[in-house]
Design a protein around this motif. Sequence first.
Motif, short mmCIF file in Angstrom:
data_model
loop_
_atom_site.label_atom_id
_atom_site.label_comp_id
_atom_site.label_asym_id
_atom_site.label_seq_id
_atom_site.Cartn_x
_atom_site.Cartn_y
_atom_site.Cartn_z
N GLU A 228 0.81 -1.22 0.00
CA GLU A 228 0.00 0.00 0.00
C GLU A 228 0.84 1.27 0.00
N PRO A 229 1.91 1.39 0.84
CA PRO A 229 2.74 2.61 0.76
C PRO A 229 3.38 2.79 -0.62
N GLN A 230 3.79 1.69 -1.23
CA GLN A 230 4.40 1.77 -2.56
C GLN A 230 3.40 2.29 -3.59
N LEU A 231 2.16 1.80 -3.51
CA LEU A 231 1.14 2.25 -4.46
C LEU A 231 0.81 3.73 -4.25
N ALA A 232 0.73 4.16 -2.98
CA ALA A 232 0.45 5.57 -2.71
C ALA A 232 1.59 6.46 -3.21
N PHE A 233 2.83 6.01 -2.98
CA PHE A 233 3.98 6.78 -3.43
C PHE A 233 4.02 6.85 -4.95
N ASN A 234 3.69 5.73 -5.60
CA ASN A 234 3.69 5.69 -7.06
C ASN A 234 2.64 6.62 -7.65
N SER A 235 1.46 6.68 -7.02
CA SER A 235 0.41 7.57 -7.54
C SER A 235 0.82 9.04 -7.40
N ARG A 236 1.52 9.38 -6.33
CA ARG A 236 1.97 10.77 -6.15
C ARG A 236 3.05 11.13 -7.17
N ILE A 237 3.96 10.19 -7.43
CA ILE A 237 4.99 10.44 -8.43
C ILE A 237 4.36 10.63 -9.81
N PHE A 239 1.38 11.71 -10.47
CA PHE A 239 0.70 13.01 -10.49
C PHE A 239 1.70 14.14 -10.75
N CYS A 240 2.86 14.09 -10.07
CA CYS A 240 3.89 15.13 -10.26
C CYS A 240 4.45 15.11 -11.68
N LEU A 241 4.69 13.91 -12.22
CA LEU A 241 5.22 13.81 -13.58
C LEU A 241 4.21 14.33 -14.59
N ASN A 242 2.94 14.02 -14.37
CA ASN A 242 1.89 14.50 -15.27
C ASN A 242 1.80 16.03 -15.24
N MET A 243 1.91 16.61 -14.03
CA MET A 243 1.89 18.07 -13.92
C MET A 243 3.10 18.68 -14.62
N HIS A 244 4.27 18.04 -14.49
CA HIS A 244 5.48 18.54 -15.16
C HIS A 244 5.31 18.51 -16.68
N ASN A 245 4.75 17.41 -17.20
CA ASN A 245 4.55 17.30 -18.65
C ASN A 245 3.56 18.34 -19.15
N GLU A 246 2.52 18.62 -18.37
CA GLU A 246 1.55 19.65 -18.76
C GLU A 246 2.21 21.03 -18.79
N ALA A 247 3.06 21.28 -17.80
CA ALA A 247 3.75 22.58 -17.75
C ALA A 247 4.67 22.75 -18.95
N VAL A 248 5.37 21.67 -19.32
CA VAL A 248 6.28 21.74 -20.47
C VAL A 248 5.50 22.00 -21.76
N ARG A 249 4.36 21.31 -21.91
CA ARG A 249 3.55 21.50 -23.12
C ARG A 249 2.97 22.90 -23.18
N ALA A 250 2.75 23.51 -22.02
CA ALA A 250 2.14 24.84 -21.99
C ALA A 250 3.15 25.97 -22.18
N LEU A 251 4.44 25.63 -22.21
CA LEU A 251 5.46 26.67 -22.37
C LEU A 251 5.37 27.30 -23.75
N ARG A 252 5.71 28.58 -23.82
CA ARG A 252 5.73 29.30 -25.09
C ARG A 252 7.18 29.54 -25.48
N TYR A 253 7.56 29.03 -26.63
CA TYR A 253 8.95 29.16 -27.09
C TYR A 253 9.05 30.28 -28.12
N PRO A 254 10.17 31.00 -28.14
CA PRO A 254 10.37 32.03 -29.18
C PRO A 254 10.48 31.38 -30.55
N PRO A 255 10.15 32.10 -31.60
CA PRO A 255 10.17 31.52 -32.95
C PRO A 255 11.59 31.09 -33.36
N ASN A 256 11.61 30.09 -34.26
CA ASN A 256 12.86 29.59 -34.86
C ASN A 256 13.78 28.89 -33.87
N THR A 257 13.28 28.54 -32.67
CA THR A 257 14.15 27.83 -31.74
C THR A 257 14.38 26.38 -32.17
#
Length: 289
Positions: A228-237, A239-257
């Motif tokens: 059970e602790p492993q499953l809870a820890f895995n779900s939190r990880i 969630f954090c990875l999913n939030m990180h991926n969303e933040a990366v996708r939402a970034l605005r990059y300057p043109p021609n990068t």
Amino acid sequence: MQETLLNLLLRNYLHYNLYDQAEKLRSKAPRFEAHSNQQFCRYLFYLGKIRTIQLEYTDAKESLLQAARKAPVAARGFRIQCNKWAVIVRLLLGEIPERTVFMQRGMEKALRPYFELTNAVRIGDLELFRNIADKFATTFSTDRTHNLIVRLRHNVIRTGLRNISISYSRISLADVAKKLRLNSANPVADAESIVSKAIRDGAIDATLDHANGWMVSKETGDIYSTNEPQLAFNSRIAFCLNMHNEAVRALRYPPNTHKEKESAEKRRERQQQEQELAKHIAEEDDEEF
């Protein structure tokens, strides 16, 4: 324009409780492109409501929390609605939302009924749950969450039964019915049915003594020796990875990068050409004078 039209159609279907038609439209519509953050937030909210009605609580929770996070701070009413539905979905999943969810600035009064409801579910008090459901019936009907709250009754009973199994090594079914405050015609039979189903589903670790009418709880083991602790820890990880991926996708990059950086040799050639051009222009200016 296409995103706005899709959201308007989904909103109209959900207003008239046509959730099946809304899901058919959503599934057959082109992939939603997040050109507008406001429209994307609305789409996530509608998707979360559809998933909730279809009992897909995990996907619904993700969509509703994402909509609440992405919504502008000024859109307080929209964020309140997202949080109301997210609280109900988390309760249906067996989770207890943090107190900070209900203490957000400007939302305390609007989320107060859901805070009291969460408290009743947390302690597993069926009588308190009934009183709160009756007290705020108008609010829940206005929010269109009344039918979801009816589903929560089963979770309240499960939580109360879990607390009883932890507190008592052996208890009669009559006392179980009394503690759960079952007000049916035959509460002992209902308590026996509820206990047997909870044991079968793995909600409690106990056995039924049908001859004596007892519920016998097994000795509580060390939870850290289970997965059970492993499953809870895995779900939190996750969630954090999913939030990180969303933040990366939402970034605005300057043109021609995306283009490759020029090499040192090309840079020297470009600088040399610029110097020659500047020299040529200077010579032409001298000739004119």
